[in-house]
Design a protein around this motif. Sequence first.
Motif, PDB file in Angstrom:
ATOM      1  N   UNK A   1       0.846  -1.172   0.000  1.00  0.00           N
ATOM      2  CA  UNK A   1       0.000   0.000   0.000  1.00  0.00           C
ATOM      3  C   UNK A   1       0.892   1.237   0.000  1.00  0.00           C
ATOM      4  N   UNK A   2       0.583   2.209  -0.798  1.00  0.00           N
ATOM      5  CA  UNK A   2       1.387   3.420  -0.892  1.00  0.00           C
ATOM      6  C   UNK A   2       1.105   4.365   0.257  1.00  0.00           C
ATOM      7  N   UNK A   3       2.064   5.231   0.541  1.00  0.00           N
ATOM      8  CA  UNK A   3       1.931   6.175   1.651  1.00  0.00           C
ATOM      9  C   UNK A   3       0.748   7.124   1.444  1.00  0.00           C
ATOM     10  N   UNK A   4       0.506   7.538   0.192  1.00  0.00           N
ATOM     11  CA  UNK A   4      -0.627   8.414  -0.099  1.00  0.00           C
ATOM     12  C   UNK A   4      -1.959   7.749   0.175  1.00  0.00           C
ATOM     13  N   UNK A   5      -2.031   6.471  -0.092  1.00  0.00           N
ATOM     14  CA  UNK A   5      -3.265   5.726   0.156  1.00  0.00           C
ATOM     15  C   UNK A   5      -3.535   5.614   1.650  1.00  0.00           C
ATOM     16  N   UNK A   6      -2.480   5.403   2.415  1.00  0.00           N
ATOM     17  CA  UNK A   6      -2.641   5.298   3.865  1.00  0.00           C
ATOM     18  C   UNK A   6      -3.066   6.643   4.446  1.00  0.00           C
ATOM     19  N   UNK A   7      -2.456   7.728   3.969  1.00  0.00           N
ATOM     20  CA  UNK A   7      -2.826   9.064   4.436  1.00  0.00           C
ATOM     21  C   UNK A   7      -4.269   9.397   4.111  1.00  0.00           C
ATOM     22  N   UNK A   8      -4.713   9.031   2.904  1.00  0.00           N
ATOM     23  CA  UNK A   8      -6.098   9.272   2.513  1.00  0.00           C
ATOM     24  C   UNK A   8      -7.076   8.480   3.364  1.00  0.00           C
ATOM     25  N   UNK A   9      -6.711   7.243   3.664  1.00  0.00           N
ATOM     26  CA  UNK A   9      -7.563   6.404   4.510  1.00  0.00           C
ATOM     27  C   UNK A   9      -7.662   6.974   5.924  1.00  0.00           C
ATOM     28  N   UNK A  10      -6.538   7.444   6.453  1.00  0.00           N
ATOM     29  CA  UNK A  10      -6.541   8.044   7.794  1.00  0.00           C
ATOM     30  C   UNK A  10      -7.404   9.304   7.805  1.00  0.00           C
ATOM     31  N   UNK A  11      -7.314  10.119   6.744  1.00  0.00           N
ATOM     32  CA  UNK A  11      -8.128  11.327   6.653  1.00  0.00           C
ATOM     33  C   UNK A  11      -9.617  10.997   6.620  1.00  0.00           C
ATOM     34  N   UNK A  12      -9.999  10.008   5.846  1.00  0.00           N
ATOM     35  CA  UNK A  12     -11.404   9.609   5.760  1.00  0.00           C
ATOM     36  C   UNK A  12     -11.906   9.112   7.114  1.00  0.00           C
ATOM     37  N   UNK A  13     -11.116   8.285   7.788  1.00  0.00           N
ATOM     38  CA  UNK A  13     -11.507   7.776   9.107  1.00  0.00           C
ATOM     39  C   UNK A  13     -11.637   8.933  10.095  1.00  0.00           C
TER      40      UNK A  13
END
Length: 71
Positions: A1-13
């Motif tokens: 998983x890319x760092x941008x994807x993890x950041x986006x997921x954290x933002x959504x949560x």
Amino acid sequence: MRAGSIGGLILIIWLVLGGVAAYERGYFSDTSNTSCAEFGTIAVTTLAGPLNWAGVNPKITCDVDVPEPSK
């Protein structure tokens, strides 16, 4: 998983948890007394996210002078 994807997921949560906090405080109740202060309070509560359960209770006030319509 890319760092941008993890950041986006954290933002959504984060934002979902903020929405849950706003719902728990009754900010989404169906009232006809909607104002910029009420909208602002909902927005900052949502942006505060999980901090709401750590004691953050953001409130917004709007002091707007709206001219009266002419008769």
